[in-house]
Design an enzyme around this catalytic site. Structure first.
Site, PDB file in Angstrom:
ATOM      1  N   CYS A  73       0.636  -1.099   0.159  1.00 24.61           N
ATOM      2  CA  CYS A  73       0.168  -0.541   0.044  1.00 24.61           C
ATOM      3  C   CYS A  73       1.112   0.892   0.256  1.00 24.61           C
ATOM      4  O   CYS A  73       1.933   0.993   0.702  1.00 24.61           O
ATOM      5  CB  CYS A  73      -0.711   0.206   1.130  1.00 24.61           C
ATOM      6  SG  CYS A  73      -1.948   1.811   2.047  1.00 24.61           S
ATOM      7  N   CYS A 182      -0.780   3.566  -5.976  1.00 24.20           N
ATOM      8  CA  CYS A 182      -1.648   3.352  -5.620  1.00 24.20           C
ATOM      9  C   CYS A 182      -1.895   2.167  -5.968  1.00 24.20           C
ATOM     10  O   CYS A 182      -1.939   1.997  -7.318  1.00 24.20           O
ATOM     11  CB  CYS A 182      -3.688   4.555  -5.000  1.00 24.20           C
ATOM     12  SG  CYS A 182      -4.200   3.272  -4.675  1.00 24.20           S
TER      13      CYS A 182
HETATM   14  N1  DGL Z   1      -3.919   0.764  -1.796  1.00 25.65           N
HETATM   15  C1  DGL Z   1      -3.225   1.587  -1.459  1.00 25.65           C
HETATM   16  C2  DGL Z   1      -2.654   2.780  -1.833  1.00 25.65           C
HETATM   17  O1  DGL Z   1      -1.582   1.674  -2.616  1.00 25.65           O
HETATM   18  C3  DGL Z   1      -3.801   2.830  -0.146  1.00 25.65           C
HETATM   19  C4  DGL Z   1      -5.629   2.937  -1.141  1.00 25.65           C
HETATM   20  C5  DGL Z   1      -6.600   3.315  -0.005  1.00 25.65           C
HETATM   21  O2  DGL Z   1      -7.216   3.103   1.207  1.00 25.65           O
HETATM   22  O3  DGL Z   1      -7.272   4.401   0.147  1.00 25.65           O
HETATM   23  O4  DGL Z   1      -2.405   3.995  -1.693  1.00 25.65           O
END
Ligand code: DGL
Length: 258
Positions: A73, A182
């Site tokens: 993430c 993301c």
């Molecule tokens: N998948 C996540 C990222 O790479 C987080 C997305 C989220 O929960 O806002 O930033």
């Protein structure tokens, strides 16, 4: 040979895009993936909340005796990896927007970055932007993209509309690279490709994270060799979206609150 699993966590289903790259490169590794979908999106939360959730996820994985943790993430990495590394001894691999390869290869000297608010507002991200002053970087927050993905609405008209709103100004400003900052966004690539002219390249960090994971396991002599791996996924919300994105019949999906 190590049978301990690689642990991964994300705010939800998006980090499975990273898991897929890791499983492809390291097919014998047992993996335990934690999807904290009940708390998604992290991108709208403040730094303290993101650190707290990242610690909670780390402790869940440590209880499962993992050998390394991939923070799958960008939002959790850019806001909490420093705190995680100082608090826990286990090796962490983080994921950050791939600004460097885009900036190095851009011919128009203009690149676009699509990421969450939490990532774009983080100190780590602004440092990365500062160190690439040779290119113009157009930053765009992907408001509401993660909730739509979490709700299984990738193919919706709303998704396409939002992506057009976010990407059209970048096209007008002549970007030649779009960085997906993301881990949820690789699932949007077919729609993004349809919106972008074909000369604009899309970059995400999945493969680089998988290579780094392999390197760290090798250095610590923690690689698994030929075995049928156990691929376990925990989610604290319904499993339907996770299951359909994973598309991996041998995955064991466990729904439980945490
Ligand atoms: N998948 C996540 C990222 O790479 C987080 C997305 C989220 O929960 O806002 O930033």
């Amino acid at each position: 040979m190590s049978t301990q699993a690689i642990g991964l966590f994300d705010s939800g289903v998006g980090g499975t895009s990273i898991w897929k790259e890791i499983h492809k490169l390291l097919p014998y590794e047992n993996t335990i993936y934690l999807a904290d979908s009940a708390n998604a999106p992290y991108g709208q939360k403040n730094k303290e909340e993101i650190i707290h959730l990242s610690e909670k996820n780390t402790e869940f994985l440590l209880e499962k005796n993992v050998k390394l943790i991939v923070v799958a993430c960008n939002t959790a990495t850019t806001n909490a990896i420093k705190e995680l590394r100082s608090k826990y001894e286990i090796p962490f691999i983080g994921i950050e927007p791939a600004i460097k390869p885009a900036a190095l290869n851009s011919r128009t000297q203009t690149i676009g970055i699509l990421a969450t608010k939490g990532t774009i507002n983080s100190e780590l991200f602004s440092k990365a932007v500062q160190s690439h002053k040779n290119v113009k970087i157009i930053e765009q927050i992907g408001h509401n993209l993660v909730p739509l993905i979490e709700n299984g609405m990738i193919e919706s008209a709303e998704m396409r509309e939002l992506l057009e709103i976010y990407l059209n100004p970048m096209i007008e400003q002549n970007i030649d690279y779009l960085v997906l900052g993301c881990s949820h966004y690789p699932y949007l690539i077919p729609i993004i490709e349809d919106i972008l002219p074909s000369h604009i390249k899309i970059i995400d960090s999945g493969e680089a994270v998988a290579r780094q994971t392999k390197t760290i396991l090798e250095q610590n002599q923690l690689l698994a060799t030929a075995q049928k791996p156990q691929l376990t996924f925990y989610t604290n919300k319904g499993s339907a979206v996770l299951k359909s994105l994973l598309n991996t019949p041998e995955a064991i999906i466990i729904e439980q609150s945490f």
